[in-house]
Design a protein around this motif. Structure first.
Motif, PDB file in Angstrom:
ATOM      1  N   ASP A 216       1.541  -9.901 -15.281  1.00 45.90           N
ATOM      2  CA  ASP A 216       0.707  -8.814 -15.782  1.00 45.90           C
ATOM      3  C   ASP A 216       0.146  -8.045 -14.587  1.00 45.90           C
ATOM      4  OD1 ASP A 216      -1.137  -7.105 -16.899  1.00 45.90           O
ATOM      5  OD2 ASP A 216      -2.142  -8.625 -18.112  1.00 45.90           O
ATOM      6  N   PRO A 217       0.669  -6.881 -14.270  1.00 48.32           N
ATOM      7  CA  PRO A 217       0.196  -6.126 -13.104  1.00 48.32           C
ATOM      8  C   PRO A 217      -1.303  -5.828 -13.137  1.00 48.32           C
ATOM      9  CG  PRO A 217       2.224  -5.178 -13.952  1.00 48.32           C
ATOM     10  CD  PRO A 217       1.772  -6.194 -14.967  1.00 48.32           C
ATOM     11  N   ALA A 218      -1.863  -5.742 -14.323  1.00 52.15           N
ATOM     12  CA  ALA A 218      -3.302  -5.488 -14.422  1.00 52.15           C
ATOM     13  C   ALA A 218      -4.100  -6.650 -13.841  1.00 52.15           C
ATOM     14  CB  ALA A 218      -3.692  -5.244 -15.879  1.00 52.15           C
ATOM     15  N   VAL A 219      -3.590  -7.873 -14.008  1.00 53.23           N
ATOM     16  CA  VAL A 219      -4.253  -9.049 -13.431  1.00 53.23           C
ATOM     17  C   VAL A 219      -4.184  -8.993 -11.913  1.00 53.23           C
ATOM     18  CG1 VAL A 219      -4.149 -11.561 -13.240  1.00 53.23           C
ATOM     19  CG2 VAL A 219      -3.833 -10.465 -15.473  1.00 53.23           C
ATOM     20  N   ALA A 220      -3.019  -8.612 -11.384  1.00 59.65           N
ATOM     21  CA  ALA A 220      -2.867  -8.474  -9.938  1.00 59.65           C
ATOM     22  C   ALA A 220      -3.790  -7.385  -9.387  1.00 59.65           C
ATOM     23  CB  ALA A 220      -1.410  -8.163  -9.598  1.00 59.65           C
ATOM     24  N   GLN A 221      -3.893  -6.284 -10.099  1.00 63.71           N
ATOM     25  CA  GLN A 221      -4.754  -5.196  -9.651  1.00 63.71           C
ATOM     26  C   GLN A 221      -6.221  -5.617  -9.658  1.00 63.71           C
ATOM     27  OE1 GLN A 221      -3.755  -1.891  -8.542  1.00 63.71           O
ATOM     28  NE2 GLN A 221      -5.829  -2.257  -7.761  1.00 63.71           N
ATOM     29  N   ALA A 222      -6.605  -6.357 -10.686  1.00 63.05           N
ATOM     30  CA  ALA A 222      -7.994  -6.836 -10.761  1.00 63.05           C
ATOM     31  C   ALA A 222      -8.313  -7.757  -9.592  1.00 63.05           C
ATOM     32  CB  ALA A 222      -8.230  -7.543 -12.095  1.00 63.05           C
TER      33      ALA A 222
END
Length: 344
Positions: free
Chosen positions: A40-46
């Motif tokens: 999940d790229p959103a998790v990486a971004q967070a």
């Protein structure tokens, strides 16, 4: 020289990794995190936002990320079932790889990663961070000094009522597979012996909130006739031990007790008469190298030093698989209710 790194797997465990990489004095400035990968790229971004990694590339495709940023290192913090493919991908791209434990979900997979690292000419090591604490280092030194005489047995109790929630409560062999690797690795390291065989009884106690294998009792045979016994449960309420277990080390001259934290009690025989021999206390030496006692940060520092010095780190895969073999042999013994030999 600063090395570039990609971190794969940005779940809860990654926070400890990034904290060590970015904030621990022995590692700070040695590594630049240039990429974060998660399904999940959103998790990486967070996670990038949380640790101020504004310049890091974000993605969900590890192969593409490594091709793009060409890092020196891959930090593997993915779930165990994904480990083999992640490590293999990192080695294929010429990365040195440091993995979360366990190093593999089977001995066959572990042996394959050892061969892949050898073929690639790269280091693959495992974060066996509970080996890098002061108590473990001090006990190893005491045993090596001969102050207790020849080691004949080591015994540990691990009892904690741990309510994780999430995937652990659905795992099979949860205690042996997810936690015991730390304890078994520490036992092997402190004893300085080779594991040869095991008999294990595993169960899921009444009242357990786990689906399988929250408790285990195992007897390991080590080289030189040393016996190691492990008693553990993740569903034992009321009197938690340390996460490092409570230990007894027995030698031909005396015994050492360790509570897994900061309390040591070592006594050796001081007389040669009487039903119970007279005892005298002895000191447990301080760690020879404090840099080896900082847990996760010490593992990473050792990994980096090994790369610079063109050697294998202490927790390289070809050593760590011996601890993994202890886990899988115990699981097999529990299933077959037979003594199982350990050979890797």
């Amino acid at each position: 020289m600063t090395k570039t790194a990609v971190l794969a797997g940005c779940g809860a465990m990654s926070k400890g990794w990034l904290k060590a990489i970015l904030e621990a004095p022995e590692v700070t400035g040695c590594v630049e995190v240039v990429g974060l990968v998660d399904l999940d790229p959103a998790v990486a971004q967070a996670r990038a936002d949380e640790f101020g990694l504004s310049g890091a590339a974000i993605g969900s495709d590890l192969d593409a990320m490594l091709a793009k940023v060409k890092p020196d290192l891959l930090f593997d913090v993915v779930v165990p079932v994904a480990r083999h493919d992640v490590v293999a991908t990192g080695l294929k791209h010429g990365c040195h790889v440091l993995s979360e434990k366990p190093m593999a979900t089977s001995l066959v997979a572990g042996q394959d990663l050892i061969e892949k690292a050898k073929t690639a000419g790269r280091v693959h090591a495992v974060v066996q961070n509970r080996r890098f604490i002061a108590g473990v280092r001090r006990i190893r030194q005491l045993i090596e000094s001969g102050a207790l005489g020849e080691l004949t047995g080591l015994h540990c109790d691990f009892f904690i009522g741990a309510h994780f929630g999430g995937f652990r409560e659905q795992m099979e062999n949860v205690l042996l597979l997810d936690m015991a690797i730390h304890t078994l690795d520490a036992a092997r390291f402190m004893a300085g012996k080779v594991p040869l065989a095991v008999y294990c009884l595993e169960n899921n106690p009444r009242g357990s909130w786990y689906s399988h294998g929250a408790a285990a009792n195992a007897i390991f045979e080590f080289s030189d006739d040393v016996v190691f016994t492990y008693r553990g449960s993740w569903a034992a309420e009321g009197a938690n031990t340390s996460w490092e277990s409570a230990w007894r080390f027995v030698g031909t001259k005396g015994t050492l007790l360790w509570d897994g934290e900061n309390k040591f009690e070592a006594k050796v025989v001081a007389g040669d008469s009487g039903f119970l021999r007279e005892l005298v206390g002895i000191d447990v030496p301080e760690p020879a190298d404090l840099a080896q006692t900082h847990g996760h940060a010490s593992v990473i520092a050792e990994f980096l030093a090994a790369i610079d010095e063109n050697r294998q780190p202490e927790t390289a895969g070809n050593d760590n698989i011996k601890s993994l073999a202890m886990v899988f042999a115990a699981i097999e013994s529990a299933k077959t209710k037979q003594r199982v030999t350990i050979a890797v």
